[in-house]
Design a protein around this motif. Structure first.
Motif, PDB file in Angstrom:
ATOM      1  N   LYS A  90       0.841  -1.203   0.000  1.00 16.10           N
ATOM      2  CA  LYS A  90       0.000   0.000   0.000  1.00 16.10           C
ATOM      3  C   LYS A  90       0.882   1.262   0.000  1.00 16.10           C
ATOM      4  O   LYS A  90       0.612   2.214  -0.721  1.00 16.10           O
ATOM      5  CB  LYS A  90      -0.922  -0.023   1.221  1.00 16.10           C
ATOM      6  CG  LYS A  90      -1.916   1.112   1.286  1.00 16.10           C
ATOM      7  CD  LYS A  90      -2.965   0.928   2.386  1.00 16.10           C
ATOM      8  CE  LYS A  90      -2.357   0.659   3.729  1.00 16.10           C
ATOM      9  NZ  LYS A  90      -3.335   0.608   4.830  1.00 16.10           N
ATOM     10  N   PHE A  91       1.962   1.239   0.786  1.00  9.38           N
ATOM     11  CA  PHE A  91       2.882   2.368   0.817  1.00  9.38           C
ATOM     12  C   PHE A  91       3.546   2.561  -0.545  1.00  9.38           C
ATOM     13  O   PHE A  91       3.642   3.682  -1.040  1.00  9.38           O
ATOM     14  CB  PHE A  91       3.948   2.161   1.898  1.00  9.38           C
ATOM     15  CG  PHE A  91       5.064   3.163   1.815  1.00  9.38           C
ATOM     16  CD1 PHE A  91       4.907   4.445   2.317  1.00  9.38           C
ATOM     17  CD2 PHE A  91       6.266   2.828   1.211  1.00  9.38           C
ATOM     18  CE1 PHE A  91       5.928   5.376   2.220  1.00  9.38           C
ATOM     19  CE2 PHE A  91       7.293   3.748   1.112  1.00  9.38           C
ATOM     20  CZ  PHE A  91       7.123   5.035   1.615  1.00  9.38           C
ATOM     21  N   LEU A  92       4.024   1.482  -1.151  1.00  5.34           N
ATOM     22  CA  LEU A  92       4.705   1.600  -2.441  1.00  5.34           C
ATOM     23  C   LEU A  92       3.788   2.146  -3.530  1.00  5.34           C
ATOM     24  O   LEU A  92       4.243   2.820  -4.444  1.00  5.34           O
ATOM     25  CB  LEU A  92       5.292   0.253  -2.864  1.00  5.34           C
ATOM     26  CG  LEU A  92       6.471  -0.238  -2.024  1.00  5.34           C
ATOM     27  CD1 LEU A  92       6.916  -1.613  -2.494  1.00  5.34           C
ATOM     28  CD2 LEU A  92       7.626   0.758  -2.060  1.00  5.34           C
ATOM     29  N   GLU A  93       2.511   1.866  -3.405  1.00  4.74           N
ATOM     30  CA  GLU A  93       1.549   2.352  -4.391  1.00  4.74           C
ATOM     31  C   GLU A  93       1.183   3.821  -4.165  1.00  4.74           C
ATOM     32  O   GLU A  93       1.055   4.593  -5.115  1.00  4.74           O
ATOM     33  CB  GLU A  93       0.286   1.497  -4.329  1.00  4.74           C
ATOM     34  CG  GLU A  93      -0.757   1.855  -5.361  1.00  4.74           C
ATOM     35  CD  GLU A  93      -1.952   0.932  -5.266  1.00  4.74           C
ATOM     36  OE1 GLU A  93      -3.065   1.450  -5.030  1.00  4.74           O
ATOM     37  OE2 GLU A  93      -1.771  -0.289  -5.429  1.00  4.74           O
ATOM     38  N   SER A  94       1.053   4.219  -2.913  1.00  9.99           N
ATOM     39  CA  SER A  94       0.515   5.549  -2.613  1.00  9.99           C
ATOM     40  C   SER A  94       1.505   6.526  -1.992  1.00  9.99           C
ATOM     41  O   SER A  94       1.265   7.737  -2.010  1.00  9.99           O
ATOM     42  CB  SER A  94      -0.671   5.406  -1.656  1.00  9.99           C
ATOM     43  OG  SER A  94      -0.204   4.980  -0.363  1.00  9.99           O
ATOM     44  N   GLY A  95       2.576   6.005  -1.385  1.00  9.12           N
ATOM     45  CA  GLY A  95       3.505   6.863  -0.655  1.00  9.12           C
ATOM     46  C   GLY A  95       2.970   7.293   0.691  1.00  9.12           C
ATOM     47  O   GLY A  95       3.541   8.163   1.345  1.00  9.12           O
ATOM     48  N   ARG A  96       1.884   6.680   1.109  1.00  2.00           N
ATOM     49  CA  ARG A  96       1.256   7.057   2.373  1.00  2.00           C
ATOM     50  C   ARG A  96       1.397   5.940   3.399  1.00  2.00           C
ATOM     51  O   ARG A  96       1.393   4.759   3.064  1.00  2.00           O
ATOM     52  CB  ARG A  96      -0.213   7.359   2.150  1.00  2.00           C
ATOM     53  CG  ARG A  96      -0.422   8.598   1.310  1.00  2.00           C
ATOM     54  CD  ARG A  96      -1.875   9.026   1.333  1.00  2.00           C
ATOM     55  NE  ARG A  96      -2.034  10.285   0.628  1.00  2.00           N
ATOM     56  CZ  ARG A  96      -2.473  10.377  -0.614  1.00  2.00           C
ATOM     57  NH1 ARG A  96      -2.791   9.302  -1.289  1.00  2.00           N
ATOM     58  NH2 ARG A  96      -2.591  11.565  -1.181  1.00  2.00           N
ATOM     59  N   LEU A  97       1.492   6.383   4.643  1.00  2.00           N
ATOM     60  CA  LEU A  97       1.618   5.457   5.766  1.00  2.00           C
ATOM     61  C   LEU A  97       0.885   6.092   6.938  1.00  2.00           C
ATOM     62  O   LEU A  97       1.194   7.227   7.318  1.00  2.00           O
ATOM     63  CB  LEU A  97       3.102   5.255   6.085  1.00  2.00           C
ATOM     64  CG  LEU A  97       3.520   4.176   7.051  1.00  2.00           C
ATOM     65  CD1 LEU A  97       3.115   2.792   6.542  1.00  2.00           C
ATOM     66  CD2 LEU A  97       5.037   4.221   7.241  1.00  2.00           C
ATOM     67  N   SER A  98      -0.087   5.389   7.481  1.00  2.00           N
ATOM     68  CA  SER A  98      -0.812   5.904   8.647  1.00  2.00           C
ATOM     69  C   SER A  98       0.025   5.689   9.905  1.00  2.00           C
ATOM     70  O   SER A  98       0.938   4.859   9.932  1.00  2.00           O
ATOM     71  CB  SER A  98      -2.150   5.181   8.799  1.00  2.00           C
ATOM     72  OG  SER A  98      -1.933   3.824   9.180  1.00  2.00           O
TER      73      SER A  98
END
Length: 184
Positions: A20-28
């Protein structure tokens, strides 16, 4: 995500969080702290405090702070610079920095861990290096040793697991032998 997905935290990190991070660059903040807990549960409060202090007086919540950290990592293409960001900009030590990077880029990084150092019979002093160039060179040697001293055909992550398990096994056998001697 179901609650039961978290029972196998490592599987959740590598099948959900990293991709999910690699796809979006986001991390909660939740997913970030899942990585922290996976590496060292005892460190979560200390790391939360460090992140909040890093934010200074801006008063942002942990999701915003982790978002800033994640964005900085995601924008950086160079592996060495990703490590530098965590160590120099965010004040992480090598064991936690390498765990964060491993969860996000498992093909490029491996966890710097005392058990793996024990299995390799070396690299124990690497975490005390402060010069990023020296630290990076030593970490690259560590990765090479992980590759060399574990079975061929495994992913870097599985090689790490193999060496961790080797150290665990040897330590437990040594403990059992010591207990046996002390009881006799």
């Amino acid at each position: 995500m179901r609650n039961s997905d978290l029972y196998h935290l490592e599987e959740y990190l590598f099948s959900e969080v990293g991709p999910k991070f690699l796809e979006s660059g986001r991390l909660s903040a939740f997913d970030f702290f899942c990585i922290v807990i996976w590496k060292a549960n005892r460190a979560k409060s200390k790391i939360a405090k460090r992140l909040l202090e890093h934010d200074g007086r801006r008063g942002r919540d942990l999701d915003a702070i982790v978002g800033e950290l994640a964005a900085a990592l995601w924008r950086e293409a160079e592996k060495k610079e990703r490590l530098r960001i965590l160590i120099k900009d965010w004040a992480f030590r090598l064991p936690m920095a390498s765990a964060i990077l491993t969860a996000l880029w498992p093909e490029e990084f491996t966890v710097y861990d005392v058990r793996v150092c024990d299995a390799l019979d070396g690299h124990h002093l690497l975490q005390n290096k402060s010069n990023i160039d020296v630290l990076w060179a030593g970490y690259q040697e560590f990765i090479s040793d992980v590759e060399r001293h574990s079975p061929a055909g495994l992913s870097l992550r599985d090689k790490d697991r193999c060496l961790w398990g080797q150290s665990f096994r040897e330590q437990l056998h040594a403990d059992i032998d010591a207990w046996r001697l002390s009881a006799g």
